[in-house]
Design an enzyme around this catalytic site. Structure first.
Site, PDB file in Angstrom:
ATOM      1  N   LYS A 227       0.799  -1.233   0.000  1.00 24.58           N
ATOM      2  CA  LYS A 227       0.000   0.000   0.000  1.00 24.58           C
ATOM      3  C   LYS A 227       0.835   1.288   0.000  1.00 24.58           C
ATOM      4  CE  LYS A 227      -3.390  -1.037  -0.599  1.00 24.58           C
ATOM      5  NZ  LYS A 227      -3.726  -1.743  -1.897  1.00 24.58           N
TER       6      LYS A 227
ATOM      7  N   HIS B  12       6.889  -7.335  -1.942  1.00 27.22           N
ATOM      8  CA  HIS B  12       6.647  -6.703  -0.643  1.00 27.22           C
ATOM      9  C   HIS B  12       7.501  -7.373   0.440  1.00 27.22           C
ATOM     10  CE1 HIS B  12       3.304  -4.627  -2.353  1.00 27.22           C
ATOM     11  NE2 HIS B  12       2.481  -5.645  -2.381  1.00 27.22           N
TER      12      HIS B  12
ATOM     13  N   SER C 253      -4.820   2.991   4.034  1.00 24.40           N
ATOM     14  CA  SER C 253      -4.998   2.307   2.757  1.00 24.40           C
ATOM     15  C   SER C 253      -5.125   0.789   2.985  1.00 24.40           C
ATOM     16  CB  SER C 253      -3.804   2.626   1.843  1.00 24.40           C
ATOM     17  OG  SER C 253      -3.965   2.032   0.589  1.00 24.40           O
TER      18      SER C 253
END
Ligand code: A3P
Length: 287
Positions: free
Chosen positions: A44, A99, A129
């Site tokens: 995010k 990630h 988010s």
């Protein structure tokens, strides 16, 4: 299966999309090529935005690739079961997203000349988010109340673990030649200037018209309406964008609409405790 997490080296991963053998292969077996370009973020933080920018730079500003190929094929998430396979099969120069924290990343990257762009975002906006994302992305557990989720986020008790550990781990590379870090806020402030800097880092000499095209095609509105980038092709049992759109707001500072003064102060306290030795000032630190 859905909404269950498994543990891998101290981090939680959803049971769907991820698998322990793949995480092991990423770390030990994945062969990084010197011309690979890595798009790494804590979730995010602007991953798909950077992926679009990198795709457009690779295509010298021509939007055709972005308009015909889903972003997960252009820059696969290496830690996912399908993404790993796609990354191995893709032709060079590859764009690869991730990630993962540095400690679980492909070992061969650290011996290579491959380039990495690490995008960081104000963690309060990441929290907000992610809170919305967790409500529409079915492999993730329901986030509960924002207050509960804030606690989980600050403890790192969310998929991919702690934002603080992620940033600290990757920012150790900040003085390396093949590592470039940028913030979501800088992209917001000056998209064109950021694209010029990223192109230079990648050794791509784009003319003004090509840069203009990257800017136009990587805008929030263009991406939101591009079905190769907006995840509308993702099956509904994975993402329910009626609950919350992937392209939700695309602004900086939305946390101010969500966090109470007490929640914000609690966040600041942990932030200063965890990041005081980082030696980097981010745009949100100055405000
Ligand atoms: P919001 O939920 O705050 O709107 P990631 O790609 O790492 O999952 O990050 C998603 C976040 O980046 C979402 O934030 C999304 O709206 C925002 N985003 C994606 N593309 C963007 C763009 N072109 N401009 C601004 N924000 C963008």
């Amino acid at each position: 299966m859905f909404k269950e997490y498994f543990q891998y080296k101290g981090l939680s991963f959803p049971q769907v999309i991820y698998a322990e053998p793949v995480l092991q292969m990423v770390e030990k077996d994945f062969q990084v090529r010197d011309d690979d370009i890595f798009n790494v973020t804590y979730q995010k933080s602007g991953t798909v935005w950077m992926l679009e920018i990198l795709s457009l730079i690779r295509s010298n500003g021509d939007p055709a690739w972005c308009q015909t190929t889903p972003n997960w094929d252009r820059g696969p998430w290496i830690e996912t079961v399908i993404g790993y396979r796609t990354a191995v099969a893709n032709k060079s120069p590859r764009i690869i997203s991730s990630h993962l924290p540095a400690r679980l990343f492909a070992k061969s990257f650290f011996r290579s000349k491959a380039k990495m762009i690490y995008t960081v975002r104000n963690p309060k906006d990441v929290l907000v988010s992610l809170y919305h994302f967790a409500s529409m992305f079915h492999p993730y557990k329901d986030p509960g109340t924002l207050d509960q989720f804030l606690e989980d986020f600050l403890k790192g008790d969310v998929p991919f673990g702690s934002w603080f550990d992620h940033v600290k781990g990757w920012m150790n590379l900040k003085d390396k030649e093949n590592f470039f870090f940028i913030t979501y806020e800088e992209l917001q402030e000056d998209l064109r200037g950021s694209i010029v800097r990223i192109s230079k880092f990648l050794g791509k000499d784009l003319d003004d018209a090509a840069i203009d095209s990257v800017v136009a095609n990587a805008s929030f509105e263009s991406m939101k309406s591009n079905k190769m980038s907006n995840f509308s092709l993702t099956p509904k049992f994975i993402m329910n964008q009626k609950k919350s759109a992937f392209f939700r707001k695309g602004i900086s500072g939305d946390w101010k609409n969500h966090l109470t003064k007490a929640q914000s102060e609690c966040f600041d306290h942990v932030y200063h405790e965890r990041l005081q030795d980082l030696g980097v000032t981010f745009p949100w630190d100055k405000k």
